[in-house]
Motif scaffolding. Sequence first.
Motif, short mmCIF file in Angstrom:
data_model
loop_
_atom_site.label_atom_id
_atom_site.label_comp_id
_atom_site.label_asym_id
_atom_site.label_seq_id
_atom_site.Cartn_x
_atom_site.Cartn_y
_atom_site.Cartn_z
N CYS A 169 -8.75 57.43 23.69
CA CYS A 169 -8.53 57.58 22.32
C CYS A 169 -7.63 58.61 21.90
O CYS A 169 -6.89 58.55 20.71
CB CYS A 169 -9.77 57.47 21.51
SG CYS A 169 -10.98 56.49 21.95
N ILE B 143 -14.43 49.72 17.72
CA ILE B 143 -13.99 50.18 19.18
C ILE B 143 -14.05 48.76 19.99
O ILE B 143 -13.15 48.62 20.82
CB ILE B 143 -14.99 51.13 19.93
CG1 ILE B 143 -14.85 52.41 19.03
CG2 ILE B 143 -14.61 51.23 21.26
CD1 ILE B 143 -16.12 53.51 19.60
N HIS C 47 -11.29 47.44 22.75
CA HIS C 47 -11.36 47.91 24.08
C HIS C 47 -12.45 47.28 24.90
O HIS C 47 -12.88 47.66 25.86
CB HIS C 47 -12.02 49.39 23.89
CG HIS C 47 -10.96 50.48 23.54
ND1 HIS C 47 -10.36 50.35 22.30
CD2 HIS C 47 -10.26 51.42 24.07
CE1 HIS C 47 -9.47 51.47 22.40
NE2 HIS C 47 -9.20 51.86 23.61
N ILE D 9 -19.07 51.94 25.54
CA ILE D 9 -18.73 51.88 24.04
C ILE D 9 -19.84 52.31 23.41
O ILE D 9 -19.45 53.14 22.32
CB ILE D 9 -18.29 50.29 23.83
CG1 ILE D 9 -17.05 49.98 24.35
CG2 ILE D 9 -18.15 50.14 22.38
CD1 ILE D 9 -16.78 48.41 24.09
#
Length: 303
Positions: free
Chosen positions: A138, A173, A278, A287
Amino acid sequence: MSDFWSGYIIFIVVLNLVGCAVLLFANSRLSAEEARQDTTGHKFDGIEERNQPLPRWWLFLFVGTLVFAVGYLVLYPGLGRFGGLLNWTSVTQWEQEVALVEKSSEPLFKEFAKVPVAELAHYPETRDVGGRLFAQNCAICHGSDARGARGYPNLTDDDWLYGGSPDAIVQTITSGRRGTMTPMAAAIGNSGEAVRDMAMYVQTLSRPDLKNKPEYRDAAERAEPRFQVCAACHGADATGNQMIGAPNLTDGIWLHGARLEDIETTIREGRQGHMPAHEGVLTPERIHVLAAYVYSLSMETEE
């Protein structure tokens, strides 16, 4: 790589190996007796340079390097497009190492996944692990300090385009986000004056003090009736809509810049934002931990 360049590289590599072999052979062809009777022709201060062959142990070292080079090029990439008999690549080795690390750390992430994100965000070890995941996946957009940059949201404040709840962060995400601000110049009057008036009005939404300036007050009076076009996304009170990622225009936080020129550009040309998914890059357990870390960043701001 084209056939020409592959062949060119093979030719250069083989030529170098053959040249080294010929040089070694030529240097070692003389016997010690012959070398004592032969000189290079170089003389200085009464000293003659003799043409002595390499010591045998030194010669064997060079021969060993040639044998090693040939063996390496047969087994590993190095001859153009020929991949070697072992089919080794840096990518496959990296993938194997990643798989090994993931397999060894899988039990830890499964234990983390049993704890709700909001609770997990308080664990120091989770912040350490999540921080490393953030740095790897990120930080390239949001920065190493997670404070973002122009066009990339600051994750350390309490301003969220799509919501800051644990579930919303996990969804962001996992699936990513794609935000679109359409060009609005035509909808509000299609003139430079109309765009400037709307930009000045939008500025006053987060800075009411600007209305003390006559030019801002007059611009706001002209633009406010036309804001209903913008209210479809940003709301009648301009506080935004997290369902579609429409920003709050009243809080003074600007993703693409707070200058009058920046706001005019946004109104005139629109904006495009893309947060990549992702899912498939990170496992659901990872995650989960990453979401807990991101959630903890805004918790620190509140504290």
